[in-house]
Design a protein around this motif. Structure first.
Motif, PDB file in Angstrom:
ATOM      1  N   GLY A  57     -83.049  77.342 -55.437  1.00 47.81           N
ATOM      2  CA  GLY A  57     -83.359  78.412 -54.490  1.00 47.81           C
ATOM      3  C   GLY A  57     -82.103  79.175 -54.101  1.00 47.81           C
ATOM      4  O   GLY A  57     -82.078  80.407 -54.122  1.00 47.81           O
ATOM      5  N   PHE A  71     -96.261  87.532 -53.665  1.00 49.33           N
ATOM      6  CA  PHE A  71     -94.960  86.946 -53.353  1.00 49.33           C
ATOM      7  C   PHE A  71     -95.041  85.416 -53.341  1.00 49.33           C
ATOM      8  O   PHE A  71     -94.207  84.727 -53.916  1.00 49.33           O
ATOM      9  CB  PHE A  71     -94.492  87.462 -51.986  1.00 49.33           C
ATOM     10  CG  PHE A  71     -93.207  86.832 -51.530  1.00 49.33           C
ATOM     11  CD1 PHE A  71     -91.990  87.275 -52.025  1.00 49.33           C
ATOM     12  CD2 PHE A  71     -93.220  85.769 -50.631  1.00 49.33           C
ATOM     13  CE1 PHE A  71     -90.810  86.686 -51.623  1.00 49.33           C
ATOM     14  CE2 PHE A  71     -92.035  85.168 -50.228  1.00 49.33           C
ATOM     15  CZ  PHE A  71     -90.825  85.634 -50.722  1.00 49.33           C
ATOM     16  N   ASP A  98     -91.514  80.062 -59.350  1.00 48.67           N
ATOM     17  CA  ASP A  98     -90.067  79.820 -59.386  1.00 48.67           C
ATOM     18  C   ASP A  98     -89.744  78.377 -59.026  1.00 48.67           C
ATOM     19  O   ASP A  98     -88.949  77.716 -59.691  1.00 48.67           O
ATOM     20  CB  ASP A  98     -89.369  80.758 -58.390  1.00 48.67           C
ATOM     21  CG  ASP A  98     -88.713  81.910 -59.108  1.00 48.67           C
ATOM     22  OD1 ASP A  98     -88.960  82.039 -60.328  1.00 48.67           O
ATOM     23  OD2 ASP A  98     -87.974  82.667 -58.463  1.00 48.67           O
ATOM     24  N   ARG A 130     -95.462  84.128 -56.958  1.00 42.84           N
ATOM     25  CA  ARG A 130     -94.195  84.247 -57.687  1.00 42.84           C
ATOM     26  C   ARG A 130     -93.208  83.170 -57.224  1.00 42.84           C
ATOM     27  O   ARG A 130     -92.535  82.532 -58.028  1.00 42.84           O
ATOM     28  CB  ARG A 130     -93.599  85.624 -57.431  1.00 42.84           C
ATOM     29  CG  ARG A 130     -93.548  86.477 -58.672  1.00 42.84           C
ATOM     30  CD  ARG A 130     -93.058  87.866 -58.359  1.00 42.84           C
ATOM     31  NE  ARG A 130     -94.114  88.805 -58.715  1.00 42.84           N
ATOM     32  CZ  ARG A 130     -94.704  89.627 -57.868  1.00 42.84           C
ATOM     33  NH1 ARG A 130     -94.340  89.649 -56.605  1.00 42.84           N
ATOM     34  NH2 ARG A 130     -95.651  90.420 -58.292  1.00 42.84           N
ATOM     35  N   TYR A 131     -93.155  82.998 -55.923  1.00 42.06           N
ATOM     36  CA  TYR A 131     -92.238  82.013 -55.370  1.00 42.06           C
ATOM     37  C   TYR A 131     -92.612  80.605 -55.855  1.00 42.06           C
ATOM     38  O   TYR A 131     -91.760  79.821 -56.260  1.00 42.06           O
ATOM     39  CB  TYR A 131     -92.283  82.076 -53.840  1.00 42.06           C
ATOM     40  CG  TYR A 131     -91.240  81.227 -53.172  1.00 42.06           C
ATOM     41  CD1 TYR A 131     -89.909  81.638 -53.161  1.00 42.06           C
ATOM     42  CD2 TYR A 131     -91.573  80.009 -52.584  1.00 42.06           C
ATOM     43  CE1 TYR A 131     -88.944  80.850 -52.571  1.00 42.06           C
ATOM     44  CE2 TYR A 131     -90.600  79.230 -51.993  1.00 42.06           C
ATOM     45  CZ  TYR A 131     -89.298  79.655 -51.985  1.00 42.06           C
ATOM     46  OH  TYR A 131     -88.331  78.868 -51.418  1.00 42.06           O
TER      47      TYR A 131
END
Lengths: 305, 342, 275
Positions: free
Chosen positions: A288, C98, C105, C101-102
């Motif tokens: 992150g 969002f 990730d 997508r987060y």
């Protein structure tokens, strides 16, 4: 006018898209649930305890956290200079055809399966480290405790070196991207002022790219932390915090690989799953931070033409 | 296009899954793994039945058997009463062969070293750190040891071989019993961990100065040197088929052991057995199965297979350096297998 | 130090580091090739593993097993990745987008061995059996973030005018998306998929306690199955020279597939994405 088909398509596509956060949530919930026995029994002390005694059913995560962090840091100490050098060569120095070949080769390093690195690590890298690198290090830096003790191919150092090779492509590729995103007028202004190539790079490239480089390094760290097979095959699998990098160690990922299918007691299994949870937490936080840094830089400056 | 590709993949997988034969899955001890690999290959040739055995360690053998993810397990550490209760209570231990745990080392040019229990324990306790230590030299007059650090290799996984080895050390060394104890996985005072018997043998093979414990066949097939150990009669004994069988004969002389076998409980210990030719670190290895088989088809195959292993299959044991079951035990085992309910 | 000397040192270091960086690749490839080639023959691809001591044998079942597990991974990972990517590109410019997508990730940064634990708990323990399915499920999850991201990027690159032209023809939106936009973006998406397939083909850790291993040919998805990577691992940590040779040969085969796919894809597309 919108047809019913459109509405359905949108719904189906959304269902698939939404399954991604659902999966993520499921992973975290399930891991917490399955490790609850361990979380409940050992509490927060689990993280800082270095006891690992399956016979007495006493467990602590510290040796594994230590092994994971230290092997990754060794990897960075080796891979960061190499990766940056390589990225500078590819983005700033070479204008020749060789550059393309080098770029492909570094990319291929990332494509080699972990287990193949492990095989190579057992039979080629390990013996070389025990017979050449460790005697060399001890002969020069032997006064430091980290370079003392018997030579061994199964060691923290071997794991660090093999991880360095594995994160090198990540660091190289992202640094190269970051360098390329530095606008060309900065370089041109430096050159126009009579700067040498080195001075240009120092002022006009490394300076503005600083936070991007840090991002690349942390992203490399993220990859090293979760790497399993190659490390398991060369690190020596010993849950102990040793001052010497010649000594064997253990990482979070490799203890899971070794013991998960063969955990002896229920609590042992719960402990291993909690170690997985700790590993997940560390890698997600590190990644992150890295993404934030790379994103901040590459979104601020436009790519050079 | 993507749909078509997916369709083809799905169709392929469906046809594939329909074509499957019944496979009996087992996992566990790595100690007898080379033998089981051989046995299962021969059994498939003879009967067409597929028995898949994977060496993952005895701890794993018991855990996966208990979790129900395998049809049978393999272990060289007998299950405790609690473990049996967790697995549903109806667990039968079928002994298959006996094996010696060899203390194996890597010192080029130094053959046949002799060790006694005290020195062996001190090495694994980390008290003796170097090969030229006086205690080792005292047991081996005339042998010159290099000034090399000792690298102890042990198992990183839950292991029946570890159980046999640590039980021996705990029995012969009070400081080992006090500091470490005995079990499938212990807190090792020193050393590096290898996965499975193979992993430990691998560590010994590539690291000069290493010492570790592996099942005999792993040491011999691989050309590793083995140490001669002092037995209860005070003789230094090399781990071999004969000294393994001698240990079994010695152990069966005990009244208590004979009683266990006669009552159908085969969880007997062959550790540190009496007899002048007995090798001290010997163990049985078991297959663990449920006495009440739920799936009739699988149960039948499993029963036939087990009977074959303890009878016809025994002839493959010696060439891989495992000692076959003594005749007296074998007959009892066959009747125990016949008692499995389908 | 004069500027001139600094300049020379800079160039020297850059060249030297670049050279050092490629040495491991050359070493790995040449060892795998030289050690592996001697153990490769027809039997290696077509025969089952043999017990220690018996001559010959191969890892045909593991090669087939790898293809089955990777195929299953595609069944799990591709629909989520492709449709998820399309949704993100077309309708995902909001809070929901969002979050997704987060999540993708975060998912991509989870170590693969942890995904393996998830598959063990969710599938192996529930089915009470190790299976190719559990292995494929784990690898499928690993594919999702890469495929999602590539699909999203590729769909976004399709010009808006194409979309409008399709709508102007009177086609419903979903047909325009599947027939026109998806087709236009397909070659880029395919690149992402193949790179992701190459990556999961080389995965070992999540298979250790999901797909497990088998001594036999296995075509059933609900049974444990051999895979090349797990077989290489088992052979690599064994003490037997005969098995080491098989590990090198397996590595050569695996590298041939993985590097081959990577190089081919790279040749056909300029932009390369790593997940």
């Amino acid at each position: 006018m919108r047809s019913a088909g459109d509405a359905w398509f949108k719904r189906i596509a959304f269902a698939f898209a939404a399954s991604i956060p659902v999966l993520l949530l499921a992973i975290i919930v399930l891991l917490v649930k399955q490790s609850w026995l361990s979380i409940h029994t050992f509490g927060a002390g689990f993280i800082i305890s270095s006891v690992w005694d399956p016979l007495a059913d006493e467990y602590g995560a510290l040796p594994f956290i230590y092994g994971t962090l230290v092997s990754s840091i060794i990897a960075l100490i080796i891979a960061v200079p190499l990766g940056l050098g390589c990225a500078l060569y590819l983005s700033e120095v070479s204008r020749s055809k060789t550059k393309e070949y080098i770029a492909v080769m570094v990319e291929l390093l990332a494509a080699i399966p972990s287990v193949v690195y492990g095989l190579w690590g057992i039979f080629v890298l390990g013996p070389w480290i025990a017979n050449v690198v460790q005697p060399f290090l001890r002969s020069i830096f032997g006064f430091l405790p980290i370079f003392q003790g018997p030579y061994s191919g199964l060691s923290m150092l071997s794991a660090g070196v093999i991880l360095a090779i594995m994160v090198l492509p990540t660091i190289t590729a992202i640094s190269r991207e970051v360098f390329n995103s530095v606008p060309n007028y900065l370089r041109e202004s430096a050159l126009a002022l009579g700067a040498t190539k080195w001075e240009t790079v120092k002022i006009a490239v490394l300076g503005p790219a600083r936070s991007g480089i840090v991002g690349a390094v942390i992203l490399g760290l993220g990859r090293a932390l979760g790497e399993t097979m190659a490390v398991t095959m060369v690190i020596g699998n010993r849950p102990e915090i040793s001052s010497s990098v010649f000594a064997p160690a253990y990482t979070l990922a490799s203890v899971i690989a070794n013991e998960f299918a063969e955990a002896v007691s229920d609590i042992n299994l719960a402990v291993l799953i909690e170690l997985g949870l700790v590993l997940l937490f560390i890698t997600v936080v590190v990644n992150g931070i890295a993404r934030l840094m790379v994103w901040r830089l590459t979104s601020k400056v436009k790519a050079r033409p | 296009m993507i749909k078509k590709a997916l369709g083809v993949i799905c169709a392929g997988l469906l046809t594939a899954s329909m074509a499957s034969a019944v496979v009996i899955n087992g996992a566990g001890a790595t100690f007898p793994y080379p033998l089981y690999l051989k046995l299962n290959t021969e059994y498939q040739k003879a009967t067409g039945k597929q028995i898949n055995y994977q060496g993952i360690g005895s701890g794993g053998g018991i855990r996966q058997f208990t979790a129900g993810t395998t049809d049978f397990g393999g272990t060289d550490a007998a299950m405790t009463e609690k473990e049996i209760a967790d697995a549903g209570g109806d667990v039968l231990h079928i002994p298959t062969v006996m094996g010696a745990v060899a203390v194996s080392y890597n010192l080029p040019g130094v053959k046949d070293i002799k060790l006694d229990a005290g020195v062996l324990a001190d090495i694994f306790l980390g008290k003796i750190k170097n090969w030229d230590h006086s205690a080792i030299a005292a047991l081996n007059p005339g042998v010159s040891f290099p000034n090399k650090p000792i690298l102890v290799a042990h198992r990183s996984d839950g292991s029946g071989t570890t159980d046999i080895f640590t039980n021996y050390l705990a029995r012969v060394s009070t400081s080992w019993a006090a500091k470490v104890g005995a079990g499938k996985a212990v807190k090792w005072p020193v050393g590096v961990g290898g996965k499975g018997n193979a992993g430990v043998a691998g560590v010994i093979k590539v690291n000069e100065g290493a010492i570790g414990y592996v099942e005999l066949s792993y040491a011999m097939e691989n050309g590793l040197s083995v140490a001669l150990l002092k037995n209860r009669a005070g003789k230094f004994i090399r781990p071999t088929l004969d000294s393994t069988s001698a240990a079994a004969a010695g152990a069966l002389e005990a009244e208590k052991t004979r009683k266990m076998v006669n009552s159908g409980d085969f969880r007997i210990s062959l550790c540190n057995a009496p007899g002048k030719d007995s090798y001290p670190i010997v163990g049985l290895t078991w297959l663990i199965v449920h006495k009440n088989q739920k799936n009739a088809e699988k149960g039948k195959i499993l029963k036939d297979y087990l009977r074959w292993v303890v009878t016809t299959g025994q002839k493959y044991a010696p060439e891989l350096l495992y000692a076959p079951l003594p005749e007296t035990v074998k007959n009892k085992v066959v009747s125990a297998i016949d008692g499995i309910k389908i | 130090m004069t500027r001139n000397i600094k300049e020379k040192i800079y160039l020297l270091i850059v060249f030297a580091f670049t050279l050092i960086a490629v040495i491991p690749l050359i070493s790995v490839i040449s060892y795998v090739f030289l050690q592996g080639i001697s153990a490769i023959n027809w039997d290696f691809f077509t025969r089952l593993p043999v017990p220690f001591g018996d001559p010959g044998g191969g890892m045909g079942n593991a090669i087939v097993g790898t293809f089955i597990v990777v195929g299953l991974a595609c069944v799990v990972g591709l629909p989520i990745g492709i449709f998820g990517g399309i949704w993100l590109a077309l309708y995902g410019n909001n809070k929901k987008g969002f979050v997704i997508r987060y999540a993708a990730d975060v998912l991509s940064s989870i170590p693969t061995i942890v995904i393996g634990i998830f598959a063990y708990v969710l599938i192996v323990l529930v089915m009470k059996r190790f299976s190719a399915l559990a292995g494929g499920f784990a690898l499928g999850i690993i594919m999702i973030p890469t495929v999602t991201r590539t699909t999203e990027e590729m769909v976004k690159m399709v010009p808006r005018t194409l979309f409008e032209a399709g709508l102007a023809l009177g086609l419903p939106e979903w047909k325009v998306i599947m027939r026109i936009i998806f087709r236009t973006a397909w070659s880029g998406i395919f690149t992402g998929i193949m790179l992701s397939v190459a990556r999961i083909t080389g995965e070992t850790a999540p298979l250790l306690f999901t797909a497990f291993n088998s001594m036999y040919w296995n075509f059933a998805v609900d049974q444990p199955t051999a895979t090349m990577t797990v077989q290489i691992y088992n052979y690599a940590i064994s003490p037997f020279a005969q098995w080491h040779a098989k590990a090198w040969a397996g590595s050569l085969t695996l590298m041939f597939i993985v590097l081959g796919v990577t190089l081919l894809v790279r040749k056909f597309s300029r932009r390369v994405h790593y997940g």
